[in-house]
Design an enzyme around this catalytic site. Structure first.
Site, PDB file in Angstrom:
ATOM      1  N   CYS A  96     154.712  75.337   6.302  1.00 44.78           N
ATOM      2  CA  CYS A  96     154.240  76.653   6.746  1.00 44.78           C
ATOM      3  C   CYS A  96     155.119  77.300   7.825  1.00 44.78           C
ATOM      4  CB  CYS A  96     152.818  76.548   7.256  1.00 44.78           C
ATOM      5  SG  CYS A  96     151.711  75.849   6.034  1.00 44.78           S
ATOM      6  N   ASP A 100     141.238  75.705  -4.028  1.00 38.43           N
ATOM      7  CA  ASP A 100     141.861  76.828  -3.347  1.00 38.43           C
ATOM      8  C   ASP A 100     140.804  77.908  -3.179  1.00 38.43           C
ATOM      9  OD1 ASP A 100     143.387  78.875  -2.368  1.00 38.43           O
ATOM     10  OD2 ASP A 100     145.010  78.631  -3.825  1.00 38.43           O
ATOM     11  N   ARG A 113     141.116  80.481  -1.147  1.00 40.29           N
ATOM     12  CA  ARG A 113     141.694  81.644  -0.489  1.00 40.29           C
ATOM     13  C   ARG A 113     141.314  82.934  -1.212  1.00 40.29           C
ATOM     14  NH1 ARG A 113     147.855  79.914   0.007  1.00 40.29           N
ATOM     15  NH2 ARG A 113     147.358  79.256  -2.108  1.00 40.29           N
TER      16      ARG A 113
HETATM   17 ZN   LIG Z   1     150.770  74.128   6.875  1.00 39.45          ZN
END
Ligand SMILES: [Zn+2]
Length: 169
Positions: free
Chosen positions: A63, A122, A124
């Site tokens: 990230c 997921d 999101r």
């Molecule tokens: Zn991450």
């Protein structure tokens, strides 16, 4: 999606404009450089929060590097936008992330690990990103991603994705 406040912020990779939005439940951030209103092919990175990488310098995910690359690509082009969404643990929350880690260390993919830990693969939701792009009048975007799902989701929410650029310098 209400615009709450905005400031310029100096970063390692140039000065970006930060605009804070609030949708009634969560905050989300547009972080951009250059002229983006009514512009086509604007570089766009949709980035979800990651406490481990961004707070604790974890080396177990990409990230942090991805954010640095996105900022550098935008700086190089002189224009682009990063949308930061508060979706820790792929939208499942930080607790879910911690519960998934032992399974991940057994060799499962992140998605499988969330599922075995009792969460969604997921969870999101990228609709906030679409709302922000509309609020800022971005005509079309070139997405900085290796994830086709993000492209499809933004498309479904009425955002014209004119291209994809992989996150590489
Ligand atoms: Zn991450």
């Amino acid at each position: 999606m209400v615009k709450m406040a905005e400031v310029d912020l100096k970063t390692k990779y140039g000065t970006f404009r930060e605009v804070l939005f609030y949708d009634g439940q969560k905050e989300a951030i547009a972080f951009y450089m250059g002229d983006i209103s009514e512009q086509k092919d604007v570089l766009c990175r949709v980035h979800s929060s990651c406490i481990h990488a961004h707070i604790f310098n974890s080396i177990e995910c990409e990230c942090r590097e991805e954010m640095a690359i996105a900022q550098q690509l935008i700086q190089k082009e002189g224009r682009g936008i990063i949308i930061w969404l508060e979706q820790e643990g792929k939208g499942n929350g930080h607790y879910a992330l911690l519960k998934s880690i032992p399974f991940k260390r057994e060799g499962m993919s992140q998605a499988e690990a969330y599922e075995v830990a009792g969460f969604q693969k997921d969870a999101r939701d990228f609709s906030a990103a679409a709302k922000i792009l509309k609020a800022l009048n971005v005509a079309s975007i070139k997405m900085l991603t290796n994830n086709q799902k993000k492209v499809d989701t933004l498309n479904q929410h009425g955002i014209e994705v004119s291209g994809i650029k992989s996150l590489e310098l």
